[in-house]
Design an enzyme around this catalytic site. Sequence first.
Site, PDB file in Angstrom:
ATOM      1  N   ASP A  50      -4.128  -2.097  75.952  1.00 52.09           N
ATOM      2  CA  ASP A  50      -3.046  -2.982  75.524  1.00 52.09           C
ATOM      3  C   ASP A  50      -2.600  -2.661  74.098  1.00 52.09           C
ATOM      4  OD1 ASP A  50      -1.517  -5.654  75.635  1.00 52.09           O
ATOM      5  OD2 ASP A  50      -2.845  -5.959  73.919  1.00 52.09           O
ATOM      6  N   TYR A  55       1.441  -3.315  66.026  1.00 47.60           N
ATOM      7  CA  TYR A  55       0.028  -3.200  65.662  1.00 47.60           C
ATOM      8  C   TYR A  55      -0.186  -2.080  64.648  1.00 47.60           C
ATOM      9  CZ  TYR A  55      -1.261  -6.300  69.563  1.00 47.60           C
ATOM     10  OH  TYR A  55      -1.405  -7.360  70.422  1.00 47.60           O
ATOM     11  N   HIS A 126       6.825  -9.927  73.765  1.00 37.55           N
ATOM     12  CA  HIS A 126       5.706 -10.394  72.945  1.00 37.55           C
ATOM     13  C   HIS A 126       5.725 -11.896  72.660  1.00 37.55           C
ATOM     14  CE1 HIS A 126       2.757  -8.658  69.717  1.00 37.55           C
ATOM     15  NE2 HIS A 126       2.244  -9.694  70.336  1.00 37.55           N
ATOM     16  N   ARG A 127       6.869 -12.449  72.343  1.00 42.57           N
ATOM     17  CA  ARG A 127       6.992 -13.886  72.110  1.00 42.57           C
ATOM     18  C   ARG A 127       8.383 -14.355  72.534  1.00 42.57           C
ATOM     19  NH1 ARG A 127       3.262 -16.980  69.792  1.00 42.57           N
ATOM     20  NH2 ARG A 127       1.517 -15.984  68.725  1.00 42.57           N
ATOM     21  N   ASN A 157       2.614 -15.179  75.503  1.00 42.50           N
ATOM     22  CA  ASN A 157       2.849 -16.446  74.808  1.00 42.50           C
ATOM     23  C   ASN A 157       4.010 -17.250  75.391  1.00 42.50           C
ATOM     24  OD1 ASN A 157       0.829 -15.982  72.599  1.00 42.50           O
ATOM     25  ND2 ASN A 157       2.193 -14.267  72.147  1.00 42.50           N
ATOM     26  N   GLN A 178       0.235 -12.927  78.732  1.00 50.05           N
ATOM     27  CA  GLN A 178      -0.889 -12.811  77.806  1.00 50.05           C
ATOM     28  C   GLN A 178      -0.879 -14.000  76.857  1.00 50.05           C
ATOM     29  OE1 GLN A 178      -2.043  -9.691  74.403  1.00 50.05           O
ATOM     30  NE2 GLN A 178      -2.069  -8.743  76.436  1.00 50.05           N
ATOM     31  N   GLY A 233     -22.016 -13.977  65.863  1.00 52.32           N
ATOM     32  CA  GLY A 233     -22.342 -13.355  64.582  1.00 52.32           C
ATOM     33  C   GLY A 233     -21.461 -13.725  63.422  1.00 52.32           C
ATOM     34  N   GLY A 279     -11.004  -6.576  71.954  1.00 49.83           N
ATOM     35  CA  GLY A 279     -10.384  -5.784  70.908  1.00 49.83           C
ATOM     36  C   GLY A 279     -11.316  -5.274  69.833  1.00 49.83           C
ATOM     37  N   ARG A 285     -20.561  -3.363  70.674  1.00 52.11           N
ATOM     38  CA  ARG A 285     -20.006  -4.638  71.151  1.00 52.11           C
ATOM     39  C   ARG A 285     -19.098  -4.416  72.352  1.00 52.11           C
ATOM     40  NH1 ARG A 285     -17.788  -9.221  67.743  1.00 52.11           N
ATOM     41  NH2 ARG A 285     -18.399 -10.279  69.666  1.00 52.11           N
TER      42      ARG A 285
END
Length: 317
Positions: A50, A55, A126-127, A157, A178, A233, A279, A285
Amino acid sequence: MNNANGRGRLIYGCMGLGGSWDGTSYGAAEIDQAAAVIESAQGIGIGLFDHADIYRSGKSEAVFGEVLVRSHGLREKIQLQTKCGIRLGERGLQTHYDLSREAILERVNESLKRLQTEYVDVLLLHRPDPLMDARKVADAVGQLMAEGKVRQLGVSNMSGAQIAYLQDRLETPVVANQLEMSLLKRDWLESTVLVNHPESAGSGFPHGTLEHCMDKGIELQAYGSLAQGRYTGAGAQSDAETATAAMLQRLAAEKHTTVEAVLLGWLMKHPARISPVVGNTNLSRIGACADAADVAAQMSRAEWYGLWMAARGSNIP
């Protein structure tokens, strides 16, 4: 886009790739990091990556494109999605939205150039843009699909009502929505049980969105699915978060897995077939998420509700 087996699937979110958010260039270190992350994600069965045009100021797409070029055959083994619609630091504005026909065409072509690919499997809007003309969006999407540059369309969104309004003007189905969804960010879930209850005033999530997506077969992609590390964490910030972290640790030990897998499995247990977006750029992780689908299949109703009650810090009505 939902899996035929009725469960969601893990997605890798590439926002952390590409170095800093400023205008500085990327180098070999950022490309190597992207290559290692992609390999690690593939190693636990992730096949959808994605992106968004904003970004790391476009560098997330750019370093990913460099990996595609140097990794022969990789593009055919994965799916790519990217987003457009948010503009940052332009025309004297810190942020504004732009889903005009011209902007969609421009931004998708720029993303394809950075990704060094001829098409994306999914384009997400995206929005919501209040100035959006849905017919012009449909025209832009239709052109991109006719040119082979976009294969499917999704949103991000958006409420169920917004999706329905847009869908009425599209010739292609909306396949994904999303949203921020996690054990920490629970408005999407709280809205389903607070109908006709005073607490409903505190939930800003548009009721009916989950039901609309489930009814229409629209994949729900959950960003922020690991709760910004609050249970793994980053440090609890309330008694409820401390109690939830302890319960997650206990369940992970009982199931011989990781806290990350339990967190994601909790999301994937929901019948909406939620697909968590992971992400983190830490390879260990990423690997810790591997058992999520198995945990979802094994998690009992009591365990699922127990985690929810712990996270909200009180019982449900």
